[in-house]
Write an enzyme that holds these catalytic residues in place. Structure first.
Site, PDB file in Angstrom:
ATOM      1  N   HIS A  99       2.216   2.220  -3.358  1.00 11.11           N
ATOM      2  CA  HIS A  99       1.259   3.017  -4.270  1.00 11.11           C
ATOM      3  C   HIS A  99       1.612   4.769  -3.871  1.00 11.11           C
ATOM      4  O   HIS A  99       1.870   5.307  -4.706  1.00 11.11           O
ATOM      5  CB  HIS A  99       0.147   2.965  -3.741  1.00 11.11           C
ATOM      6  CG  HIS A  99      -0.720   1.680  -4.457  1.00 11.11           C
ATOM      7  ND1 HIS A  99      -0.643   1.286  -5.824  1.00 11.11           N
ATOM      8  CD2 HIS A  99      -1.154   0.516  -3.890  1.00 11.11           C
ATOM      9  CE1 HIS A  99      -1.039   0.206  -6.077  1.00 11.11           C
ATOM     10  NE2 HIS A  99      -1.708  -0.125  -4.916  1.00 11.11           N
TER      11      HIS A  99
ATOM     12  N   ASP B  28       3.350  -4.287  -5.996  1.00  9.39           N
ATOM     13  CA  ASP B  28       3.719  -5.430  -5.686  1.00  9.39           C
ATOM     14  C   ASP B  28       5.460  -5.446  -5.686  1.00  9.39           C
ATOM     15  O   ASP B  28       6.167  -6.019  -4.817  1.00  9.39           O
ATOM     16  CB  ASP B  28       3.308  -6.694  -6.420  1.00  9.39           C
ATOM     17  CG  ASP B  28       1.898  -7.004  -6.020  1.00  9.39           C
ATOM     18  OD1 ASP B  28       1.515  -6.630  -4.893  1.00  9.39           O
ATOM     19  OD2 ASP B  28       1.101  -7.616  -6.954  1.00  9.39           O
TER      20      ASP B  28
ATOM     21  N   GLU C 188       0.765  -1.092  -0.151  1.00 10.89           N
ATOM     22  CA  GLU C 188      -0.095  -0.230  -0.086  1.00 10.89           C
ATOM     23  C   GLU C 188       0.811   1.264  -0.055  1.00 10.89           C
ATOM     24  O   GLU C 188       0.607   2.152  -0.762  1.00 10.89           O
ATOM     25  CB  GLU C 188      -0.761  -0.016   1.069  1.00 10.89           C
ATOM     26  CG  GLU C 188      -2.104  -1.005   1.245  1.00 10.89           C
ATOM     27  CD  GLU C 188      -2.764  -0.973  -0.004  1.00 10.89           C
ATOM     28  OE1 GLU C 188      -3.316   0.180  -0.412  1.00 10.89           O
ATOM     29  OE2 GLU C 188      -3.280  -2.021  -0.569  1.00 10.89           O
TER      30      GLU C 188
END
Length: 475
Positions: free
Chosen positions: A308, A397, A305
């Site tokens: 991002h 990822d 997260e």
């Protein structure tokens, strides 16, 4: 700059004249476009159905999905796709009925008569517009409550995910409607007032207004609105808090607060996310994720997260959304005074220019009719946005893997997949159209191709440079 604006105004005027053609069958066009969109939706959904009859899981999951769990996942997916197809047909039937039986025009007249009965002047166009939109929203949304009830208390209950109660469902529904009215109606009033004041140059002012609304909502939503539905508690001291704070510090993530949300009171599904202003962020972890995962696995999910954030994905998506909004408003400016469009749906064509009863032009009518005409064309936009977000998921990822979380992230994703009974198999077209994330097998295969050992040895500056170069290549 003024020359560009003049040319744009001229082009919009010429296109508006061409579009305002009484011979063009706008009503029939909406019906056919909506029919084609529904047929497309059903076709894509139907392609996914055979995937729930495949007797074995994909190779990447064969060691993680027990036979009984795999059968449950297939049954859950089959029930969800059946529900989705039925809901698609229902939504099309409602949309078709509203257009075919002239409901848009008749409800406009009905709300006008209501205003007269309660002593509101017919010239109060914005009040009339708000009443009309409220009426249209209710006649479409109220029957939808039954669908939501069925999904929660039948489908989700059947597969063991529902944790909600009827009382909670009712209070959530009432809160949602009240908040929608409390926020949506003033925003719509501002939307209409800006167009009334700005005239033909309304696009730039509307863009600024809507951007400001988005920023305000981003601030108030987690502070005032979401606590009406969920309880936030600070993550207690312990291994998980220590790990998350260390990760945030390592990445220079401006962590201000770390919360646990009681998602388990409604569902056993899991999640984690961050939000906030650029200089003050909050991380929220679902209690179900903490319950089902180890501290290292939760940290790996958060590494994804925060990837991002590190790679500026939210900012990029906001810019894409703003570009789409700008395009939408520019095309709307071509149809805002389209008499043929108004008349095709049973409205007095004079409403496309001004209000016959005095007051400003009811712009909201033109905007709703414009959306009916162009909404089916957003299918292309949906493909593009999913393609973009799927690419960003791969990048996040890769970011987590390069930080050394390959095993933990893979284990966490598998646990989430298994506990959520996510579909093991996905049709490529269905996935491209409906999924904003790659499938788990796709993500696991991609993660196997990343090499993180050398990445960990790089300096922070070198890491940043490598990511920037990769970003440029992929864009």
């Amino acid at each position: 700059m003024s020359g560009v604006v003049t040319k744009l105004d001229s082009a919009i005027s010429r296109l508006a004249d061409l579009a305002d053609n009484p011979a063009f069958p706008y009503r029939q066009a909406v019906i056919w476009l909506s029919s084609l969109q529904t047929a497309w939706e059903l076709y894509v959904q139907r392609r996914q159905v055979p995937k729930f009859s495949i007797p074995f899981p994909p190779p990447e999951l064969k060691d993680h999905l027990k036979k009984d769990t795999f059968k449950k996942a297939q049954a859950y997916g089959r029930d969800k796709i059946t529900y989705a197809m039925a809901n698609t047909v229902y939504s099309f039937a409602v949309s078709l009925a509203l257009v075919y039986f002239g409901v848009y025009a008749s409800t406009w007249d009905a709300t006008g008569r209501f205003m007269a009965r309660v002593g509101l002047a017919a010239s109060r166009t914005i009040v009339h517009s708000l009443l009309w939109m409220s009426y249209l929203t209710l006649i479409q949304a109220v029957p939808g409550i039954a669908w939501s009830y069925y999904y929660t208390f039948v489908l989700e209950e059947k597969h063991g995910f529902n944790k909600s109660t009827v009382k909670l469902f009712i209070t959530d529904t009432l809160k949602t409607y009240l908040l929608t009215a409390a926020i949506g109606l003033p925003v719509l009033a501002g939307f209409l007032k800006i167009i009334d004041i700005a005239g033909k140059h309304f696009v730039i002012w509307l863009m600024l207004f809507l951007l400001g609304i988005q920023l305000v909502l981003q601030i108030i939503f987690p502070i005032f609105i979401q606590p009406l539905f969920n309880k936030f508690t600070p993550l207690p001291d312990g291994e998980l808090r220590t790990r998350v704070e260390a990760l945030a510090s390592k990445l220079k993530f401006p962590l201000a607060h770390l919360y646990v949300i009681d998602g388990s009171k409604r569902s056993s599904h899991s999640n984690a996310y961050f939000y906030g202003l650029p200089w003050s962020k909050r991380i929220v972890i679902y209690d179900t994720l903490i319950k089902d995962s180890s501290p290292a696995e939760v940290e790996a999910v958060l590494a994804h997260e925060l990837g991002h954030w590190y790679l500026s994905h939210p900012t990029r998506l906001i810019l894409i959304a703003q570009a789409h909004l700008l395009f939408t408003l520019l095309v709307f400016s071509i149809f805002i005074h389209n008499k043929a469009l108004f008349e095709a749906f049973g409205f007095d064509p004079r409403l496309a220019v001004s209000s016959p009863t005095g007051g400003s032009q009811p712009v909201v009518i033109g905007f709703i009719l414009y959306q009916l005409l162009f909404e089916p064309l957003d299918t292309v936009v949906k493909f593009f946005m999913n393609s973009k977000t799927r690419k960003y998921e791969y990048q996040a990822d890769a970011f987590a893997v390069r930080l050394g979380f390959k095993k933990e992230l893979g284990d966490a994703l598998i646990k989430l997949h298994v506990s959520n009974l996510s579909s093991p198999h996905s049709d490529k077209l269905y996935s491209a159209y409906h999924h904003s994330h790659p499938t788990l097998p796709e993500r696991l295969r991609a993660m196997d191709e990343y090499t993180g050992a050398s990445w960990l040895k790089l300096s922070p500056q070198a890491k940043k440079q490598e990511l920037t170069e990769q970003h440029k290549k992929e864009d």
